[in-house]
Write a protein that holds these residues in place. Structure first.
Motif, PDB file in Angstrom:
ATOM      1  N   UNK A  68       0.825  -1.208   0.000  1.00 24.73           N
ATOM      2  CA  UNK A  68       0.000   0.000   0.000  1.00 24.73           C
ATOM      3  C   UNK A  68       0.858   1.257   0.000  1.00 24.73           C
ATOM      4  N   UNK A  69       1.993   1.233   0.672  1.00 18.31           N
ATOM      5  CA  UNK A  69       2.883   2.394   0.680  1.00 18.31           C
ATOM      6  C   UNK A  69       3.368   2.704  -0.731  1.00 18.31           C
ATOM      7  N   UNK A  70       3.572   1.672  -1.533  1.00 18.02           N
ATOM      8  CA  UNK A  70       4.065   1.847  -2.893  1.00 18.02           C
ATOM      9  C   UNK A  70       2.944   2.130  -3.888  1.00 18.02           C
ATOM     10  N   UNK A  71       1.879   1.320  -3.835  1.00 16.07           N
ATOM     11  CA  UNK A  71       0.854   1.349  -4.884  1.00 16.07           C
ATOM     12  C   UNK A  71      -0.475   1.937  -4.450  1.00 16.07           C
ATOM     13  N   UNK A  72      -0.619   2.269  -3.178  1.00 13.94           N
ATOM     14  CA  UNK A  72      -1.917   2.719  -2.693  1.00 13.94           C
ATOM     15  C   UNK A  72      -2.873   1.536  -2.615  1.00 13.94           C
ATOM     16  N   UNK A  73      -4.153   1.843  -2.625  1.00 11.17           N
ATOM     17  CA  UNK A  73      -5.152   0.773  -2.576  1.00 11.17           C
ATOM     18  C   UNK A  73      -5.236   0.120  -3.947  1.00 11.17           C
ATOM     19  N   UNK A  74      -5.058  -1.200  -3.985  1.00 10.08           N
ATOM     20  CA  UNK A  74      -5.082  -1.911  -5.268  1.00 10.08           C
ATOM     21  C   UNK A  74      -5.453  -3.368  -5.036  1.00 10.08           C
ATOM     22  N   UNK A  75      -5.852  -4.037  -6.102  1.00 11.42           N
ATOM     23  CA  UNK A  75      -6.030  -5.485  -6.035  1.00 11.42           C
ATOM     24  C   UNK A  75      -4.642  -6.103  -5.958  1.00 11.42           C
ATOM     25  N   UNK A  76      -4.551  -7.219  -5.272  1.00  8.96           N
ATOM     26  CA  UNK A  76      -3.241  -7.831  -5.070  1.00  8.96           C
ATOM     27  C   UNK A  76      -3.380  -9.342  -4.977  1.00  8.96           C
ATOM     28  N   UNK A  77      -2.248 -10.009  -5.033  1.00 11.45           N
ATOM     29  CA  UNK A  77      -2.215 -11.449  -4.777  1.00 11.45           C
ATOM     30  C   UNK A  77      -0.981 -11.761  -3.948  1.00 11.45           C
ATOM     31  N   UNK A  78      -0.974 -12.967  -3.380  1.00  9.92           N
ATOM     32  CA  UNK A  78       0.106 -13.383  -2.500  1.00  9.92           C
ATOM     33  C   UNK A  78       0.655 -14.726  -2.968  1.00  9.92           C
ATOM     34  N   UNK A  79       1.957 -14.857  -2.911  1.00 10.69           N
ATOM     35  CA  UNK A  79       2.633 -16.119  -3.186  1.00 10.69           C
ATOM     36  C   UNK A  79       3.867 -16.173  -2.295  1.00 10.69           C
TER      37      UNK A  79
END
Length: 150
Positions: A68-79
């Motif tokens: 969030x610090x880099x991209x703000x609010x966004x869709x994301x995924x985790x691996x």
């Protein structure tokens, strides 16, 4: 995380130490392959990339807060780091926590598969399966956990 929390040092802390010269590349890699990583969800299937200083960089983050610090609010995924290493195209580098004071650019070409296997990279899937990324698989991750930001 892939292993129990006691077994894995937090990647952000190890990155800080590596940047300061108090953690080795081996410690950084051992933490990276076992850690959960958060990535912005690209508009099309695949990994997000950006051009930085002539390199193609996949931005990855050690937490939702770092993302969030880099991209703000966004869709994301985790691996996890091991899955990610198995998905990177040749010549692509990893940008870790790009908006932080411990940001690092990691070149996967410097990582040899025998080292990943020697440090006891976590195994995923059914008994007898090889760890994702160790068998040359370059399609979508087999065991990715996808989430949406709130």
């Amino acid at each position: 995380m892939v292993d129990s929390p006691a077994a894995v040092r937090p990647l952000a802390a190890v990155a800080r130490e590596a940047k300061a010269g108090t953690a080795s590349a081996e410690e950084l890699l051992a933490s990276f392959v076992r850690s959960n990583l958060y990535l912005p969800r690209p508009p099309r299937p695949g990994l997000p990339t950006m051009a930085v200083g002539g390199d193609t960089v996949v931005p990855v983050f050690t937490s939702e807060a770092e993302l969030a610090r880099f991209a703000g609010r966004c869709d994301w995924f985790r691996t996890d780091g091991l899955d990610l290493l198995g998905l990177l195209a040749p010549g692509v580098v990893v940008g870790l926590d790009l908006a932080s004071d411990h940001r690092l650019r990691l070149d996967p070409a410097a990582v040899r598969l025998d080292y990943v296997l020697r440090v006891g990279a976590p195994r995923r899937g059914a008994a007898g399966d090889t760890a994702p990324g160790c068998d040359g698989h370059r399609g979508p991750p087999r065991t990715i956990e996808e989430d949406r930001s709130p």
